[in-house]
Design an enzyme around this catalytic site. Structure first.
Site, PDB file in Angstrom:
ATOM      1  N   ASP A 240      31.733 -55.704  71.914  1.00  0.00           N
ATOM      2  CA  ASP A 240      30.787 -56.823  71.853  1.00  0.00           C
ATOM      3  C   ASP A 240      31.173 -57.760  70.720  1.00  0.00           C
ATOM      4  O   ASP A 240      31.361 -57.326  69.578  1.00  0.00           O
ATOM      5  CB  ASP A 240      29.369 -56.294  71.627  1.00  0.00           C
ATOM      6  CG  ASP A 240      28.335 -57.410  71.626  1.00  0.00           C
ATOM      7  OD1 ASP A 240      27.865 -57.767  72.718  1.00  0.00           O
ATOM      8  OD2 ASP A 240      28.007 -57.925  70.535  1.00  0.00           O
TER       9      ASP A 240
ATOM     10  N   TYR B 292      30.124 -64.971  65.543  1.00  0.00           N
ATOM     11  CA  TYR B 292      30.664 -63.965  64.633  1.00  0.00           C
ATOM     12  C   TYR B 292      31.981 -64.415  63.998  1.00  0.00           C
ATOM     13  O   TYR B 292      32.395 -63.852  62.980  1.00  0.00           O
ATOM     14  CB  TYR B 292      30.908 -62.643  65.354  1.00  0.00           C
ATOM     15  CG  TYR B 292      29.692 -62.001  65.972  1.00  0.00           C
ATOM     16  CD1 TYR B 292      28.399 -62.471  65.732  1.00  0.00           C
ATOM     17  CD2 TYR B 292      29.833 -60.908  66.823  1.00  0.00           C
ATOM     18  CE1 TYR B 292      27.302 -61.878  66.316  1.00  0.00           C
ATOM     19  CE2 TYR B 292      28.727 -60.299  67.406  1.00  0.00           C
ATOM     20  CZ  TYR B 292      27.472 -60.792  67.163  1.00  0.00           C
ATOM     21  OH  TYR B 292      26.386 -60.196  67.745  1.00  0.00           O
TER      22      TYR B 292
ATOM     23  N   LYS C  47      29.289 -64.443  73.543  1.00  0.00           N
ATOM     24  CA  LYS C  47      28.013 -65.161  73.646  1.00  0.00           C
ATOM     25  C   LYS C  47      28.158 -66.654  73.383  1.00  0.00           C
ATOM     26  O   LYS C  47      28.945 -67.072  72.523  1.00  0.00           O
ATOM     27  CB  LYS C  47      27.012 -64.563  72.648  1.00  0.00           C
ATOM     28  CG  LYS C  47      26.873 -63.042  72.753  1.00  0.00           C
ATOM     29  CD  LYS C  47      25.992 -62.468  71.662  1.00  0.00           C
ATOM     30  CE  LYS C  47      26.046 -60.961  71.654  1.00  0.00           C
ATOM     31  NZ  LYS C  47      27.277 -60.446  70.993  1.00  0.00           N
TER      32      LYS C  47
ATOM     33  N   HIS D 255      23.130 -66.513  73.538  1.00  0.00           N
ATOM     34  CA  HIS D 255      22.912 -65.723  72.329  1.00  0.00           C
ATOM     35  C   HIS D 255      21.446 -65.723  71.893  1.00  0.00           C
ATOM     36  O   HIS D 255      20.900 -64.698  71.480  1.00  0.00           O
ATOM     37  CB  HIS D 255      23.801 -66.259  71.208  1.00  0.00           C
ATOM     38  CG  HIS D 255      24.099 -65.268  70.137  1.00  0.00           C
ATOM     39  ND1 HIS D 255      25.289 -65.235  69.444  1.00  0.00           N
ATOM     40  CD2 HIS D 255      23.361 -64.259  69.616  1.00  0.00           C
ATOM     41  CE1 HIS D 255      25.269 -64.254  68.554  1.00  0.00           C
ATOM     42  NE2 HIS D 255      24.103 -63.655  68.630  1.00  0.00           N
TER      43      HIS D 255
END
Length: 320
Positions: free
Chosen positions: A48, A53, A82, A115
């Site tokens: 994931d 990120y 996402k 997200h």
């Protein structure tokens, strides 16, 4: 190393996903790539990540290395990423997905999630939380249903095999289900003993939507000895009973709540330990103890978006 996870879950669109995944939030500067490389060697086939990120490239580099080594084939892996909040305008969704694919270096991802249900003003690809002159986060009113319509087109284009959501509450998920052409296969939410999410998990299950659980260990602070359940002798006693660690007990707990956990670690030993949770089951008494820590306390609040009408945590049932 631990044994291979033999069971997979089947999504409502026929795709399959491993019953545990490697979380990668806040893992960058090489740590993420090393973690994914080791995780694949251990047996993880579910990774994931997210545009937010900042580590999609590291995830992709690790996956491509293991493909080149012959350890895995692309079809063995389930890669989730996402759509970030500044790309919610329908005309930006395909652009954002293609940018993500360029980061990862793959032709498609297995699952692309919205997200968060709220949206930020677009100020450029890398201004992820835009702020005005007064330091206030710049929110925009984009209906997640419009964003979802653009997400559906990504499936038709083959850029992602499946689509889903993250951090959607019960009302938002119900509204989406009533207004979609392609049903979401997934809702990724925070789940741990302090936030067991039983109502939302039940709603997802009723509608054939799988749940992935991020932060299954809460947010660890050794100095403050929080979260409480990480330091309680009653939880340690459960761990001792099964010859497991507290982390393994907590991961097993969210599995038995009906979710797929996403424990995050860049420590090789912990990556292996977190994977080794399929050879024991918790008792009803164990669950009663772990349930007792439920107080609705969140790790991920996203309070900077609290003024958005799509902020998901203003609904009581979404918190408990």
């Amino acid at each position: 190393m631990t044994g291979k996870v033999e069971y997979y879950f089947k999504h409502n669109d026929g795709t399959h996903i491993q019953g545990i995944g490697l979380g990668t939030f806040a893992s960058t500067e090489g740590d993420c790539e090393r973690a994914v490389l080791h995780a694949i060697d251990v047996g993880y086939r579910h990774i994931d990540t997210a545009y937010f990120y900042g580590n999609e490239a590291e995830v992709g580099a690790a996956v491509r290395k293991k493909i080149a080594e012959g350890v895995i084939k692309r079809e063995d892996m389930f890669i989730t990423t996402k759509l970030w909040c500044n790309f919610h305008e329908p005309e930006r969704v395909e652009y954002a997905c293609r940018k993500t694919l360029a980061n990862i270096g793959l032709d498609y991802v297995d699952l692309y999630l919205i997200h968060w249900p709220f949206s930020y003003k677009y100020r450029g690809d890398n201004e992820l939380i835009p702020k005005d002159a007064d330091g206030e986060v710049e929110l925009v009113d984009i209906d997640y249903l419009d964003t979802w319509g653009a997400m559906e087109k990504l499936v038709e284009l083959g850029l992602t095999k499946s689509i889903g959501v993250s951090n959607f509450n019960e009302e938002q998920l119900t509204r989406l289900l009533a207004n979609c052409k392609i049903k979401p296969i997934h809702n990724q939410i925070e789940v741990h003993p302090a936030l067991d999410q039983k109502n939302l998990i039940a709603l997802c299950k009723k509608n054939g939507i799988l749940v992935t659980a991020f932060s299954p260990l809460g947010r660890h602070n050794a100095e403050l000895r929080t979260p409480t359940f990480m330091y309680d002798g009653k939880v340690q006693a459960i761990a001792d009973k099964y010859n497991k660690s507290i982390a393994q007990v907590l991961i097993r707990y969210v599995i038995e709540l009906g979710t797929i956990p996403l424990p995050k670690s860049s420590n090789p030993k912990r990556i292996e330990e977190n994977f080794n949770v399929f050879d024991f089951k918790l008792s009803a008494e164990d669950h009663a103890i772990l349930d007792s820590y439920h107080n609705g306390e969140r790790v991920a609040h996203a309070r900077q978006a609290i003024k958005s009408k799509y902020y998901p945590f203003n609904v009581y049932s979404a918190c408990f």
